[in-house]
Design an enzyme around this catalytic site. Structure first.
Site, PDB file in Angstrom:
ATOM      1  N   ASP A  87       6.905  -4.545 -44.445  1.00  0.00           N
ATOM      2  CA  ASP A  87       8.013  -5.448 -44.269  1.00  0.00           C
ATOM      3  C   ASP A  87       9.188  -5.348 -44.406  1.00  0.00           C
ATOM      4  O   ASP A  87       9.240  -4.374 -45.525  1.00  0.00           O
ATOM      5  CB  ASP A  87       7.457  -6.765 -45.049  1.00  0.00           C
ATOM      6  N   HIS A  92      13.209  -1.302 -37.347  1.00  0.00           N
ATOM      7  CA  HIS A  92      11.924  -0.921 -36.880  1.00  0.00           C
ATOM      8  C   HIS A  92      11.733   0.715 -36.444  1.00  0.00           C
ATOM      9  O   HIS A  92      10.949   1.165 -36.762  1.00  0.00           O
ATOM     10  CB  HIS A  92      11.288  -1.786 -35.493  1.00  0.00           C
ATOM     11  N   ASN A  98       4.162 -12.797 -34.662  1.00  0.00           N
ATOM     12  CA  ASN A  98       5.303 -11.960 -34.181  1.00  0.00           C
ATOM     13  C   ASN A  98       5.619 -12.044 -32.726  1.00  0.00           C
ATOM     14  O   ASN A  98       6.754 -11.858 -32.079  1.00  0.00           O
ATOM     15  CB  ASN A  98       4.994 -10.502 -34.393  1.00  0.00           C
TER      16      ASN A  98
HETATM   17  C1  FPP Z   1       8.408  -6.346 -40.479  1.00  0.00           C
HETATM   18  O1  FPP Z   1       9.547  -6.383 -40.661  1.00  0.00           O
HETATM   19  C2  FPP Z   1       7.978  -5.328 -39.395  1.00  0.00           C
HETATM   20  C3  FPP Z   1       7.459  -5.418 -38.181  1.00  0.00           C
HETATM   21  C4  FPP Z   1       7.244  -6.968 -37.591  1.00  0.00           C
HETATM   22  C5  FPP Z   1       7.158  -4.220 -37.320  1.00  0.00           C
HETATM   23  C6  FPP Z   1       6.462  -3.364 -38.245  1.00  0.00           C
HETATM   24  C7  FPP Z   1       6.453  -2.200 -37.253  1.00  0.00           C
HETATM   25  C8  FPP Z   1       6.642  -0.658 -38.072  1.00  0.00           C
HETATM   26  C9  FPP Z   1       7.060  -0.559 -39.070  1.00  0.00           C
HETATM   27  C10 FPP Z   1       6.568   0.320 -36.744  1.00  0.00           C
HETATM   28  C11 FPP Z   1       5.176   0.967 -37.081  1.00  0.00           C
HETATM   29  C12 FPP Z   1       4.777   1.416 -35.739  1.00  0.00           C
HETATM   30  C13 FPP Z   1       3.290   1.752 -35.412  1.00  0.00           C
HETATM   31  C14 FPP Z   1       3.034   2.484 -34.253  1.00  0.00           C
HETATM   32  C15 FPP Z   1       2.296   1.424 -36.403  1.00  0.00           C
HETATM   33  P1  FPP Z   1      10.550  -7.476 -40.178  1.00  0.00           P
HETATM   34  O2  FPP Z   1      11.020  -7.206 -38.948  1.00  0.00           O
HETATM   35  O3  FPP Z   1       9.994  -8.843 -40.224  1.00  0.00           O
HETATM   36  O4  FPP Z   1      11.673  -7.355 -41.365  1.00  0.00           O
HETATM   37  P2  FPP Z   1      12.461  -8.668 -42.073  1.00  0.00           P
HETATM   38  O5  FPP Z   1      11.431  -9.422 -42.694  1.00  0.00           O
HETATM   39  O6  FPP Z   1      13.456  -8.021 -42.960  1.00  0.00           O
HETATM   40  O7  FPP Z   1      13.147  -9.177 -40.779  1.00  0.00           O
END
Ligand code: FPP
Length: 228
Positions: free
Chosen positions: A15, A32, A63
């Site tokens: 996260d 990302h 999501n």
């Molecule tokens: C949460 O951060 C993260 C996600 C919704 C995406 C996670 C995906 C990756 C780390 C890429 C990994 C790829 C593979 C192929 C496994 P957020 O967007 O909710 O962050 P925020 O809470 O700061 O807005």
């Protein structure tokens, strides 16, 4: 650390990508992308440390409610990322499992991902489970529906274990969540019954091997009693 106990199964809620990007005045997609690079690094580190199972939460059922542009960018990034990373996974003998409702994915992404899963399914090293379009409650409903189709009228815990998406994986020993949020967010609800949790304020794109070792160190100091 000499007396480090490496968990057999580590699960991670990755996260903080959005906040990482915002801090740098970059679009969320840049967060990302940085998160994907970090995921690759952590996956390698886990393999080197001898972790047998690594499960990551890449895309939750919730999501899907994000802006369509972000959902699309994530789909593209994740499927391309896995395809690009396949040779490295193959070299490291990693077995890939995709957990979640892949039916909701656009066919081009679904097919690319399932192709990699199939090709890596014969490997015998670390099992990497990627949760995609995944929710813990949805997974339980899926399991129960499979049991109903089998004609069951009464079930056991073992029945649920074998019909979850994660069937075959042991329960996670350590669940890590980055970015200073103290929630489970519908992740491995059934499987984490006895897991140790580790929360850190570090945002996922900054979670490097040093941070991973800190989490394992913290885990190593805990005494697990499983309710006994
Ligand atoms: C949460 O951060 C993260 C996600 C919704 C995406 C996670 C995906 C990756 C780390 C890429 C990994 C790829 C593979 C192929 C496994 P957020 O967007 O909710 O962050 P925020 O809470 O700061 O807005």
């Amino acid at each position: 650390m000499a007396d480090m106990i490496v968990p057999r199964h580590i699960a991670m809620i990755m996260d903080g990508n959005g906040r990482w990007a915002k801090k740098r005045l970059l679009p969320r997609s840049a967060g990302h992308k940085a998160g994907l690079d970090r995921f690759v690094e952590i996956c390698d580190a886990c393999g080197e440390l001898g972790v047998e199972y690594l499960t990551v939460y890449a895309f939750s059922t919730e999501n899907w409610n994000r802006a369509p542009e972000e959902v699309n960018a994530l789909m593209e990034l994740m499927s391309r990322g896995i395809v690009k990373y396949e040779p490295q996974l193959e070299k490291r003998n990693v077995r890939l499992k995709l957990l979640g409702d892949l039916e909701r994915f656009e066919p081009k992404y679904r097919e690319a991902l399932i192709g990699v899963q199939e090709r890596l399914s014969k490997n015998s090293g670390m099992v990497l489970s990627i949760c995609l379009s995944y929710g813990g409650r949805q997974e339980l409903v899926y399991a129960v529906n499979r049991l109903l189709k089998e004609g069951k009228t009464e079930i056991t815990e073992a029945d649920i274990d074998r019909t979850l998406y994660s069937a075959g994986n042991p329960d996670p020993d350590l669940v890590i969540r980055t970015s200073g949020e103290y929630r489970i967010s519908n992740f491995l609800l059934w499987q984490s019954a006895y897991a140790e949790y580790y929360f850190t304020d570090v945002l996922w794109p900054d979670f490097d091997k040093k941070e991973l070792l800190k989490a394992i160190e913290s885990y190593s100091k805990r005494e697990r009693r499983f309710g006994r």
